[in-house]
Scaffold this active site. Structure first.
Site, PDB file in Angstrom:
ATOM      1  N   LYS A 140     -15.492 -43.305   0.056  1.00 43.25           N
ATOM      2  CA  LYS A 140     -16.126 -42.209   0.793  1.00 43.25           C
ATOM      3  C   LYS A 140     -16.824 -41.264  -0.182  1.00 43.25           C
ATOM      4  O   LYS A 140     -16.273 -40.961  -1.251  1.00 43.25           O
ATOM      5  CB  LYS A 140     -15.078 -41.456   1.612  1.00 43.25           C
ATOM      6  CG  LYS A 140     -15.660 -40.390   2.553  1.00 43.25           C
ATOM      7  CD  LYS A 140     -14.573 -39.732   3.412  1.00 43.25           C
ATOM      8  CE  LYS A 140     -15.187 -38.715   4.379  1.00 43.25           C
ATOM      9  NZ  LYS A 140     -14.153 -38.064   5.220  1.00 43.25           N
ATOM     10  N   SER A 194     -15.126 -37.788  10.280  1.00 43.67           N
ATOM     11  CA  SER A 194     -16.214 -37.778   9.333  1.00 43.67           C
ATOM     12  C   SER A 194     -16.323 -39.032   8.468  1.00 43.67           C
ATOM     13  O   SER A 194     -17.382 -39.278   7.882  1.00 43.67           O
ATOM     14  CB  SER A 194     -16.062 -36.570   8.406  1.00 43.67           C
ATOM     15  OG  SER A 194     -14.919 -36.711   7.578  1.00 43.67           O
ATOM     16  N   SER A 209     -10.412 -37.196  10.687  1.00 45.57           N
ATOM     17  CA  SER A 209     -11.573 -37.876  10.105  1.00 45.57           C
ATOM     18  C   SER A 209     -11.313 -39.294   9.600  1.00 45.57           C
ATOM     19  O   SER A 209     -12.256 -40.005   9.258  1.00 45.57           O
ATOM     20  CB  SER A 209     -12.148 -37.045   8.949  1.00 45.57           C
ATOM     21  OG  SER A 209     -12.902 -35.978   9.453  1.00 45.57           O
TER      22      SER A 209
END
Lengths: 535, 494
Positions: B81, B162, B186
């Site tokens: 990420k 997210s 997320s």
């Protein structure tokens, strides 16, 4: 109108050769001074009567109220939340870690040494150690504040209330309350003078550990404010938690000043930022108090604001008013856990404390018979106190040692700009010199000459006395011969003396001393002259 | 040598075993993924693919394996990420303000993974500064969910957020696994939307050092994987105490894979009545009931519980998280790194930089956060939210008296279209309604793909455990996974 009270205003020493004066009431231009009285040994004993410091305005007397926030840099190897060096004087941005530069994802880790120094300082300030404290973020934007917030302590500081004793002129003391002490990060430095169009940022100071020590508004005069900073500095230096170097910015004071008519509630205060010498603290209070009084008496009101003290112009100027004050949006720093201390830790910190200035002062008064003033001067620096105790022990006469050090030695050191650690005269040598006076080898007057020589050459006093033949003449026969000759050769003066001009005795003594280059024992000379002239 | 499709279909555990058996090499596996990333670049799962670095790492991994020195993630190609700072590789947090920012340091969690032998395929897309539940707030474009709705025409769907890029990559076979971070859901919500397993461990289990901070008291890294076993393996490699993170917890990392015994007999599963929300699709409720039955059939005891402060969780979260974010994001000021837009003075430069550098959602949260911390509002908002947060944590604390784990749906809906909620931040925030309470309490929670809605879109079930109860969570998740037997393959899989 306030006039500086320089130490030379009134001799307050009690050392060799001290003038014995009775203190007079010094009231100059509306300022009531302390009224001082000396005892018959020349020492200051007490104030009679004590009168508060006030400033006379057009509408009467005003009282000044002062509280201080002192920022003291903790003497630690590394910063409060990073491993970067906290050393002063490095090249710009040499001591900057990723944390100090607030790079993305960086996290603070509390420096245990800084906590220890904070706790030791709290204990040395006779203040409560809070077993739980919380680090909070103080949010504001500035180019030299990389995180966009300063990690500080807000609602729950590491140290709570306490009090310290300050030393005022004449050996008086007063207790000043401590509100709190908290740990916080310093910001970096903006340099605006390197380029006409750009500012530069030096982050060496960014993240350096500070203790903010907040007093209660207990001070009532410029001298008290100065004495508070002096005492604070002395305590911090004693325990080694801060080097107290105000010139390098290791210690700086924000001074809150307000004025009021005696008996009335506190007035609105103005805060004078970043004052970096004790002398400036005193001046800033005087000047700001005058400004506020003039303002109020002219029909104005004091704004709660931050002001800058300009020592060159002798004025204070507004920096920012309450309207554009920051809303710091304090909240507990979620990157740090609450700091919890246990009793054992606090006891361990306590065990590392040396004898503190006040305890030492009281011991010097009690054990060595020193005046409170002398004691407070000698304990102000740990090194001085240590030097004094060595000299006192070597001399066997602690009071004499105090006089020789605080007057003769300090006078010469100050004049030549030499620090005590570099003193050409050792504590042992001072002890030896006093020994020579006590056993009658030399007179007090000769001793000063010997002291001068010691200061020049670092030689032992005994050796100097020997070399220069300064040994006191105590041989009554030798002195008597000189006296007899003197009387025989000065019959006119002898007749005048015997007619009642007894003041001429001094002239006779002087003549004898002149002939012996001061080496004659003055007691013996006096006694012989009297016995021969009075018969 | 295996064909590319077969390689891409392997789970992390299967690939590990094939690598250990020397049937495949990391270079082969990595090349298959690099190829897949190119073929499915329209998913926009990666902000910065790093194929060259991946090949180098794969080669080095094969060499290590040849030396007999293989770590727990040896040779396994993963997505990272873009919230994790990676040394020498652009790390943007999905924001324009960090465009071009290349850290000189490696986050602890990514470093742990590389030390365990993992191979980095690239930096995955995400909502800007991890603020979002749709991946629509990324400066680097929307990420598409590899699943398509049966009745939706060709309308692209969000992968959730997210960690939407990571979710899309793992689901669409553009990574064998990926890291995520979870502040309010997320990891779990995008996992549910894309039919994968997403595990947010206990707060303090993984170091936050080197992860761009959103809300420090909530942020926690975790694995996003094809199945529960993969999650156990990867979490073991990510977790651990880190002296550089004061909130990381000094406790040993257990062998999570060993916790997958499949035996949950006697385990007490709590079913909180407060998680039944009005207006949620019947399929969600149905799946939840199905989940209860699956666990009951496996020998668990079902307990009805109450978490009375659940309804305050979402507003509490949307005060606490923006408050912390408003402060955490203050460092993006144009002074030292990232974007700078000049102005006539310092304040002007700040304003220009932050107006241009931050997207709308980030600006909204910074403003909300600044507001709730302001003088005069602090007590009414921030302080009250902190008190409620304590009550929410206490609800769970009391629940553990009567149950070992809690079963809930992961999200109130399946994946939605790009345009569906774009103009309604509140509707968007409601996505987090089931995930936020565990975040506020710092508890481990996993989302397991458990079924499909009427459009054939994945739905997830969430298991929440007590602090550091990761092993129990994984064990029950494994049982749930076996019972659900989720096999759907996304239409846009590579």
């Amino acid at each position: 109108m306030i006039e500086n009270w320089a130490p030379s205003d009134m001799p307050i020493c009690c050392a060799v050769g001290c003038a014995r004066e009775v203190g007079a009431q010094l009231v100059s231009l509306g300022v009531n001074r302390y009224i001082l009285a000396y005892d018959d040994e020349g020492s200051l004993r007490r104030k009679v009567p004590k009168m508060a410091y006030t400033v006379k305005g057009e509408t009467g007397d005003w009282e000044v109220v002062v509280g201080l926030e002192v920022h003291a840099q903790i003497s630690s190897q590394s910063k409060l939340f990073s491993g970067a060096s906290a050393r002063f004087g490095a090249e710009p941005n040499e001591n900057v870690s990723l944390v100090d530069a607030a790079m993305p994802g960086m996290l603070p880790v509390l420096n245990a040494e800084c906590v220890k120094q904070g706790v030791r300082t709290g204990l040395a300030l006779n203040s409560k150690v809070n077993k739980r404290s919380v680090f909070a973020r103080k949010n504001y934007f500035y180019a030299d504040l990389p995180q966009g917030y300063q990690i500080s302590q807000y609602e729950e500081p590491i140290i709570g209330e306490g009090e310290i004793e300050i030393d005022l002129e004449g050996g008086e003391t007063k207790n000043i309350g401590i509100e709190r002490l908290h740990l916080e990060q310093d910001a970096g430095k903006s340099l605006h003078d390197q380029s006409p169009t750009k500012s530069f940022i030096d982050l060496n100071r960014s993240g350096v550990a500070l203790m903010e020590i907040v007093s209660k508004p207990d001070m009532r005069s410029p001298d008290e404010a100065a004495a508070y900073v002096s005492k604070l500095r002395s305590i911090l230096r004693y325990i080694g938690s801060c080097d107290g170097n105000m010139a390098e910015g290791s210690m700086r004071a924000d001074v809150n000043v307000s004025v009021r008519k005696p008996g009335e509630p506190f007035g609105t205060r103005a805060e004078l930022k970043n004052i970096n010498s004790i002398r400036f603290v005193r001046q800033a209070v005087e000047i700001e108090a005058k400004r506020q009084i003039k303002l109020i008496e002219g029909g104005g009101t004091v704004d709660q604001e931050t002001r800058l003290f300009d020592p060159n112009k002798g004025e204070t100027r507004s920096m920012r008013s309450k309207e554009d004050a920051h809303d710091y949006r304090y909240f507990p720093d979620p990157d740090l856990l609450p700091l919890e201390l246990n009793d054992a830790y606090i006891e361990d910190c306590k065990a590392t404390l040396p004898e503190l200035p006040d305890a030492k002062k009281h011991r010097f008064i009690d054990d060595y018979g020193l005046s409170p003033y002398d004691a407070s001067v000698l304990v102000a620096e740990r090194e001085t106190a240590h030097f004094y105790e060595k000299a006192a022990k070597a001399s066997g006469d602690p009071k004499a040692a105090a006089n020789w050090i605080s007057v003769e030695l300090f006078g010469r050191l100050n004049k030549s700009g030499v620090a005590l650690v570099d003193s050409p005269i050792s504590a042992e040598q001072i002890g030896a010199l006093i020994g020579l006076i006590k056993d009658g080898t030399i007179s007090g007057k000769i001793a000063k000459d010997v002291f001068d020589e010691m200061f020049q050459s670092s030689k032992d006093p005994g050796a100097i006395v020997e070399e220069k033949g300064l040994k006191q003449i105590t041989d009554t026969g030798a002195i008597e011969a000189i006296v007899d000759t003197l009387i025989a050769e000065n019959q006119k003066q002898v007749a005048a003396y015997r007619d009642g001009k007894t003041g001429l005795l001094g002239w006779f003594v002087g003549q004898v001393m002149k002939q012996t280059q001061g080496k004659a024992n003055p007691g013996v000379v006096n006694q012989l002259l009297r016995s021969k002239l009075d018969t | 040598m295996s064909d590319s499709n077969e390689l891409l279909s392997l789970t992390l555990a299967e690939a590990r075993d094939r690598l250990n058996a020397r049937e495949i090499t990391s270079v082969e596996l990595t090349d298959a993924y690099i190829d897949a990333m190119e073929r499915r670049s329209e998913l926009n799962a990666y902000i910065t693919p790093t194929p060259e670095k991946a090949r180098d790492m794969a080669k080095a991994s094969d060499a290590r394996r040849a030396e007999g020195d293989a770590g727990a993630m040896e040779g396994l190609p993963i997505g990272m990420k873009d919230l994790f700072c990676t040394e020498g590789v652009q790390s943007t947090a999905g924001s324009h303000i960090l465009e071009g920012f290349t850290p000189t340091y490696e986050s602890t969690v990514s470093g742990n993974l590389w030390n365990a032998g993992a191979v980095m395929l690239g930096k995955t897309n995400m909502d800007e500064f991890a603020m979002g539940s749709s991946n629509l707030t990324s400066y680097y474009g929307n990420v598409q969910n590899p699943f398509m709705a049966a009745s939706g025409g060709n309308q692209p769907l969000v992968p959730g957020g997210s960690s939407g890029g990571s979710a899309s990559a793992v689901s669409g076979r553009l990574a064998i696994a990926a890291t995520g971070t979870d502040t309010g859901g997320s990891i779990r919500q995008p996992a549910a939307f894309t039919g994968i397993v997403g595990f947010k461990p206990t707060y303090g289990r993984c170091s936050r050092w080197g992860i761009v901070a959103f809300a420090s008291s909530l942020d926690q890294a975790g694995p996003m994987t094809r199945d529960v076993r993969d999650s156990a393996i990867m979490l073991g490699a990510m977790a651990g105490f880190d002296p550089k993170d004061s909130t990381s917890v000094e406790t040993a990392v257990p062998d999570y894979e060993a916790a997958l015994t499949g035996d949950i007999r006697g385990m007490r599963i709590g079913v909180p009545k407060e998680y039944r929300v009005d207006g949620a699709p019947a399929e969600i409720d149905g799946l939840w009931k199905q989940g209860v039955d699956w666990l009951k059939d496996a020998g668990a005891k079902i307990v009805d519980i109450s978490l009375p402060h659940t309804k305050y969780a979402l507003p509490t979260y949307y005060i606490v998280a923006p408050a912390e974010a408003s402060s955490n994001l203050a460092r993006y000021d144009g002074v030292r790194f990232g974007l700078r837009v000049d102005g006539k003075d310092l304040n002007d430069m700040y304003a220009h930089t932050r107006a241009e550098g931050f997207g709308e959602e980030v600006q909204r949260r910074v403003l909300v956060g600044t507001y709730v911390l302001s003088a005069g509002y602090y007590d009414a908002y921030y302080l009250k939210a902190q008190r409620i947060r304590t009550l929410i944590a206490r609800d769970f604390q009391e629940a553990w008296g009567s149950c070992d784990l809690i079963l809930t749906p992961t999200a109130p809906s399946a994946a939605f279209g790009f345009e569906d909620k774009a103009d309604d931040p509140i509707a968007m925030y409601l996505n987090d309604v089931f995930t936020v309470p565990a975040s506020l309490a710092g508890l481990p929670a996993i989302s397991v793909p458990a079924g499909l809605d009427k459009d054939g879109l994945p739905l997830g079930l969430q298991l929440i455990g007590p602090a550091f109860g990761e092993e129990t969570v994984l064990r029950a998740a494994g049982v749930l996974e076996t019972a659900a037997d989720f096999k759907a393959t996304p239409q846009l899989a590579a």
